[in-house]
Design a protein around this motif. Structure first.
Motif, PDB file in Angstrom:
ATOM      1  N   MET A   1       0.846  -1.190   0.000  1.00 38.14           N
ATOM      2  CA  MET A   1       0.000   0.000   0.000  1.00 38.14           C
ATOM      3  C   MET A   1       0.885   1.245   0.000  1.00 38.14           C
ATOM      4  O   MET A   1       1.834   1.350   0.771  1.00 38.14           O
ATOM      5  CB  MET A   1      -0.919  -0.012   1.235  1.00 38.14           C
ATOM      6  N   ILE A   2       0.581   2.211  -0.875  1.00 37.37           N
ATOM      7  CA  ILE A   2       1.382   3.411  -0.994  1.00 37.37           C
ATOM      8  C   ILE A   2       0.680   4.552  -0.277  1.00 37.37           C
ATOM      9  O   ILE A   2      -0.500   4.816  -0.508  1.00 37.37           O
ATOM     10  CB  ILE A   2       1.614   3.762  -2.476  1.00 37.37           C
ATOM     11  N   PHE A   3       1.378   5.213   0.620  1.00 41.76           N
ATOM     12  CA  PHE A   3       0.841   6.350   1.361  1.00 41.76           C
ATOM     13  C   PHE A   3       1.402   7.652   0.786  1.00 41.76           C
ATOM     14  O   PHE A   3       2.579   7.730   0.426  1.00 41.76           O
ATOM     15  CB  PHE A   3       1.197   6.243   2.849  1.00 41.76           C
ATOM     16  N   ASP A   4       0.522   8.669   0.736  1.00 42.76           N
ATOM     17  CA  ASP A   4       0.961   9.977   0.258  1.00 42.76           C
ATOM     18  C   ASP A   4       1.779  10.639   1.351  1.00 42.76           C
ATOM     19  O   ASP A   4       1.341  10.744   2.506  1.00 42.76           O
ATOM     20  CB  ASP A   4      -0.262  10.837  -0.093  1.00 42.76           C
ATOM     21  N   LYS A   5       2.976  11.106   0.992  1.00 47.59           N
ATOM     22  CA  LYS A   5       3.868  11.706   1.976  1.00 47.59           C
ATOM     23  C   LYS A   5       3.577  13.186   2.223  1.00 47.59           C
ATOM     24  O   LYS A   5       4.187  13.782   3.104  1.00 47.59           O
ATOM     25  CB  LYS A   5       5.327  11.548   1.517  1.00 47.59           C
ATOM     26  N   VAL A   6       2.661  13.776   1.437  1.00 51.81           N
ATOM     27  CA  VAL A   6       2.323  15.197   1.613  1.00 51.81           C
ATOM     28  C   VAL A   6       1.286  15.319   2.718  1.00 51.81           C
ATOM     29  O   VAL A   6       0.138  14.890   2.565  1.00 51.81           O
ATOM     30  CB  VAL A   6       1.804  15.813   0.301  1.00 51.81           C
TER      31      VAL A   6
ATOM     32  N   GLU B   1       4.347  20.436   3.782  1.00 58.64           N
ATOM     33  CA  GLU B   1       4.808  19.617   4.899  1.00 58.64           C
ATOM     34  C   GLU B   1       4.799  18.147   4.468  1.00 58.64           C
ATOM     35  O   GLU B   1       3.762  17.618   4.043  1.00 58.64           O
ATOM     36  CB  GLU B   1       3.902  19.815   6.111  1.00 58.64           C
ATOM     37  N   LEU B   2       5.960  17.518   4.569  1.00 63.36           N
ATOM     38  CA  LEU B   2       6.138  16.141   4.105  1.00 63.36           C
ATOM     39  C   LEU B   2       6.307  15.196   5.287  1.00 63.36           C
ATOM     40  O   LEU B   2       6.972  15.521   6.277  1.00 63.36           O
ATOM     41  CB  LEU B   2       7.359  16.035   3.191  1.00 63.36           C
TER      42      LEU B   2
ATOM     43  N   SER C   1      10.890  13.027  -0.039  1.00 64.73           N
ATOM     44  CA  SER C   1      10.086  12.971  -1.267  1.00 64.73           C
ATOM     45  C   SER C   1      10.836  13.665  -2.393  1.00 64.73           C
ATOM     46  O   SER C   1      11.563  14.637  -2.175  1.00 64.73           O
ATOM     47  CB  SER C   1       8.729  13.640  -1.059  1.00 64.73           C
ATOM     48  N   LYS C   2      10.634  13.150  -3.606  1.00 65.61           N
ATOM     49  CA  LYS C   2      11.220  13.737  -4.809  1.00 65.61           C
ATOM     50  C   LYS C   2      10.175  14.624  -5.478  1.00 65.61           C
ATOM     51  O   LYS C   2       9.038  14.217  -5.695  1.00 65.61           O
ATOM     52  CB  LYS C   2      11.688  12.649  -5.771  1.00 65.61           C
ATOM     53  N   ILE C   3      10.614  15.840  -5.804  1.00 71.03           N
ATOM     54  CA  ILE C   3       9.710  16.834  -6.390  1.00 71.03           C
ATOM     55  C   ILE C   3      10.225  17.211  -7.775  1.00 71.03           C
ATOM     56  O   ILE C   3      11.421  17.507  -7.955  1.00 71.03           O
ATOM     57  CB  ILE C   3       9.625  18.096  -5.508  1.00 71.03           C
ATOM     58  N   GLU C   4       9.334  17.202  -8.746  1.00 73.14           N
ATOM     59  CA  GLU C   4       9.692  17.663 -10.088  1.00 73.14           C
ATOM     60  C   GLU C   4       9.661  19.192 -10.153  1.00 73.14           C
ATOM     61  O   GLU C   4      10.629  19.818 -10.600  1.00 73.14           O
ATOM     62  CB  GLU C   4       8.730  17.082 -11.128  1.00 73.14           C
ATOM     63  N   SER C   5       8.545  19.788  -9.740  1.00 73.21           N
ATOM     64  CA  SER C   5       8.433  21.246  -9.795  1.00 73.21           C
ATOM     65  C   SER C   5       7.272  21.697  -8.919  1.00 73.21           C
ATOM     66  O   SER C   5       6.367  20.922  -8.595  1.00 73.21           O
ATOM     67  CB  SER C   5       8.219  21.732 -11.243  1.00 73.21           C
ATOM     68  N   LEU C   6       7.347  22.970  -8.537  1.00 70.81           N
ATOM     69  CA  LEU C   6       6.282  23.630  -7.783  1.00 70.81           C
ATOM     70  C   LEU C   6       6.032  24.970  -8.475  1.00 70.81           C
ATOM     71  O   LEU C   6       6.879  25.862  -8.460  1.00 70.81           O
ATOM     72  CB  LEU C   6       6.702  23.844  -6.319  1.00 70.81           C
TER      73      LEU C   6
ATOM     74  N   GLU D   1      16.771  17.777 -13.304  1.00 69.40           N
ATOM     75  CA  GLU D   1      16.698  16.619 -12.414  1.00 69.40           C
ATOM     76  C   GLU D   1      15.674  16.860 -11.304  1.00 69.40           C
ATOM     77  O   GLU D   1      15.194  17.969 -11.088  1.00 69.40           O
ATOM     78  CB  GLU D   1      18.075  16.351 -11.807  1.00 69.40           C
ATOM     79  N   LEU D   2      15.367  15.788 -10.585  1.00 66.41           N
ATOM     80  CA  LEU D   2      14.397  15.875  -9.499  1.00 66.41           C
ATOM     81  C   LEU D   2      15.040  16.521  -8.284  1.00 66.41           C
ATOM     82  O   LEU D   2      16.246  16.400  -8.050  1.00 66.41           O
ATOM     83  CB  LEU D   2      13.872  14.486  -9.148  1.00 66.41           C
ATOM     84  N   THR D   3      14.205  17.193  -7.490  1.00 60.92           N
ATOM     85  CA  THR D   3      14.649  17.815  -6.248  1.00 60.92           C
ATOM     86  C   THR D   3      14.219  16.936  -5.087  1.00 60.92           C
ATOM     87  O   THR D   3      13.048  16.569  -4.975  1.00 60.92           O
ATOM     88  CB  THR D   3      14.045  19.216  -6.089  1.00 60.92           C
ATOM     89  N   LEU D   4      15.180  16.600  -4.229  1.00 62.43           N
ATOM     90  CA  LEU D   4      14.892  15.739  -3.088  1.00 62.43           C
ATOM     91  C   LEU D   4      14.689  16.609  -1.852  1.00 62.43           C
ATOM     92  O   LEU D   4      15.592  17.330  -1.430  1.00 62.43           O
ATOM     93  CB  LEU D   4      16.050  14.764  -2.857  1.00 62.43           C
ATOM     94  N   LEU D   5      13.476  16.543  -1.290  1.00 60.47           N
ATOM     95  CA  LEU D   5      13.143  17.318  -0.097  1.00 60.47           C
ATOM     96  C   LEU D   5      13.025  16.379   1.099  1.00 60.47           C
ATOM     97  O   LEU D   5      12.343  15.350   1.016  1.00 60.47           O
ATOM     98  CB  LEU D   5      11.820  18.071  -0.274  1.00 60.47           C
ATOM     99  N   PRO D   6      13.656  16.712   2.206  1.00 65.75           N
ATOM    100  CA  PRO D   6      13.548  15.858   3.401  1.00 65.75           C
ATOM    101  C   PRO D   6      12.195  16.040   4.069  1.00 65.75           C
ATOM    102  O   PRO D   6      11.422  16.940   3.750  1.00 65.75           O
ATOM    103  CB  PRO D   6      14.687  16.373   4.292  1.00 65.75           C
ATOM    104  N   ALA D   7      11.927  15.171   4.996  1.00 66.08           N
ATOM    105  CA  ALA D   7      10.668  15.261   5.744  1.00 66.08           C
ATOM    106  C   ALA D   7      10.663  16.531   6.582  1.00 66.08           C
ATOM    107  O   ALA D   7      11.704  17.026   7.024  1.00 66.08           O
ATOM    108  CB  ALA D   7      10.507  14.035   6.631  1.00 66.08           C
ATOM    109  N   GLY D   8       9.463  17.052   6.798  1.00 62.99           N
ATOM    110  CA  GLY D   8       9.334  18.263   7.592  1.00 62.99           C
ATOM    111  C   GLY D   8       8.571  19.351   6.849  1.00 62.99           C
ATOM    112  O   GLY D   8       7.938  19.123   5.803  1.00 62.99           O
ATOM    113  N   ARG D   9       8.651  20.554   7.395  1.00 56.91           N
ATOM    114  CA  ARG D   9       7.909  21.687   6.855  1.00 56.91           C
ATOM    115  C   ARG D   9       8.818  22.518   5.954  1.00 56.91           C
ATOM    116  O   ARG D   9       9.952  22.858   6.326  1.00 56.91           O
ATOM    117  CB  ARG D   9       7.366  22.553   8.000  1.00 56.91           C
TER     118      ARG D   9
END
Length: 417
Positions: A1-6, A37-38, A42-47, A95-103
């Motif tokens: 089962m995949i959980f959304d990290k957002v 808040e993650l 998580s890997k982010i393409e763009s915001l 390339e993808l941007t890697l964001l750590p957990a947190g706000r």
């Protein structure tokens, strides 16, 4: 089962009052932040952020033929006022941007166009809306979208010569039922200016002349008219926002309003610059005649956002303000008032003697005192007109009492007004 990290994805505007939505006007800077808040890495393409502002009109008309619908026609139109795109997060190399957990917070800021915008509006057949929309792109995931609206109020300063100009008019009609003519009804009304702000009181000066054989009822309304235009077709929605009802005027009689007050409720400002949506206000002074159509006199109003300055307009010159005031005085008083009549032609010798005797005696005990309770409810100009053509006050000759009468330097008569 995949959980959304957002865990949280929100837009927060920089506003002095956190509990109230932000309000802007043309040329202002809209700023805030996007909160992400993650729950895990998580890997982010763009915001990406997209600020938009549109006036949209839409309605549907259906024509029926018997029990079925012959055809359905859609009317729609759109005007763009704001279209701004901004990238808040995206790697330069693709390339993808890697964001750590947190706000994580991503600030944004953009300026609204300098040219005149249109005030936010919600109507039956259309709306004017401004919003900020943010999209979060991630690999192997659906695009997350959030959208938050903000309010734009285009300032309307009523301290301008055009909105400070008095409004007046006259209208009349013959009251008829079939072939019978009951007589003529006329209404004359004026207000001190065209521009007002919600919460103000409009003093209405009006005169109702009833030359018919029936009683009439004078009334005043403030109406709002919403106009929607699409593909050359127009839809309108009218509503009465304030009402003032006067006393009935009997047959062959005349009634005058010396500044009857009608209060403006909390309503939105006028919208006059939009091509497809307009919001206009009118003061209607009407007369209900039994058995025939209503007689209405319309005076245009503009609902502004900047209230009346105590010393007149901040943008107009002193000379222009002075000319406006002179025009208002000319509406109340004739340009060349005739001189008062000669005293001897108005008061006879017998009346002068009676008035002189009355001046030295007190009023009878049974005479009621003059009622002055309504003196503050009438405007000054009404008193100016009321006393313009009255004769000069009566004077009487009074002898100086003794022992001053024996003084040769004080011999003579004293005239008292």
């Amino acid at each position: 089962m995949i959980f959304d990290k957002v865990k949280k994805f929100d837009i927060i505007f920089d506003s002095p009052e956190i509990d109230s939505p932000p309000v802007f006007s043309s040329g202002d800077v809209v700023s805030g932040k996007v909160v992400l808040e993650l729950g895990g890495e998580s890997k982010i393409e763009s915001l990406k952020l997209h600020a938009e502002g549109f006036a949209k009109v839409h309605w549907t008309e259906s024509r029926s033929a018997g029990s079925s619908t012959a055809y359905t026609q859609n009317y729609s139109d759109e005007v763009e006022y704001l279209n701004r795109r901004e990238v808040l997060l995206q790697a330069d190399n693709g390339e993808l941007t890697l964001l750590p957990a947190g706000r994580h917070e991503f600030p944004f800021s953009f300026q609204l166009p300098e040219e005149t915008l249109v005030t936010s509006f919600e109507g039956k057949h259309g709306s004017i809306r401004y919003w900020v929309k943010v999209k979060l792109h991630r690999p192997w995931s659906t695009v997350r979208k959030i959208k938050k609206e903000f309010t734009v109020i285009e300032p309307i300063d009523i301290n301008t010569p055009a909105l400070l100009a008095p409004q007046a008019g006259t209208k009349e009609k013959n009251a008829r039922v079939w072939y019978r003519n009951f007589g003529q009804v006329s209404v004359t009304a004026k207000i001190d200016r065209k521009g007002y702000t919600p919460g103000e009181v409009i003093p209405v000066f009006a005169e109702f002349d009833n030359s018919t054989s029936r009683s009439i009822v004078p009334k005043a309304y403030i109406t709002q008219t919403q106009t929607f235009i699409a593909r050359g077709t127009m839809k309108q929605k009218r509503a009465v926002v304030a009402t003032l009802c006067g006393d009935p005027v009997g047959a062959r009689r005349r009634e005058t309003w010396h500044g009857r007050a009608i209060k403006i409720p909390p309503v939105g400002p006028s919208i006059l610059q939009c091509r497809i949506i307009k919001v206009e206000y009118t003061l209607k002074v009407c007369v209900d005649v039994p058995g025939t159509s209503k007689l209405c006199l319309e005076l245009p109003l503009v609902m502004g956002t900047i209230p009346l300055h105590p010393f007149g307009s901040r943008t107009s010159s002193v000379s222009s303000q002075y000319s406006v005031n002179l025009e208002w005085l000319r509406m109340a008083i004739a340009e060349q008032p005739e001189p008062p009549p000669d005293y001897s032609s108005v008061v006879t010798d017998e009346e002068a003697v009676q008035n002189a005797n009355a001046a030295t005696t007190t009023a009878p005990a049974g005479r009621p005192d003059e009622d002055l309770t309504g003196i503050l409810e009438r405007p000054l100009m009404a008193y100016v007109q009321e006393f313009r053509f009255r004769p000069p006050p009566v004077y009487s000759e009074v002898r100086l009492p003794s022992p001053l009468a024996n003084d040769p330097s004080l011999r003579g008569s004293l005239f008292l007004c």
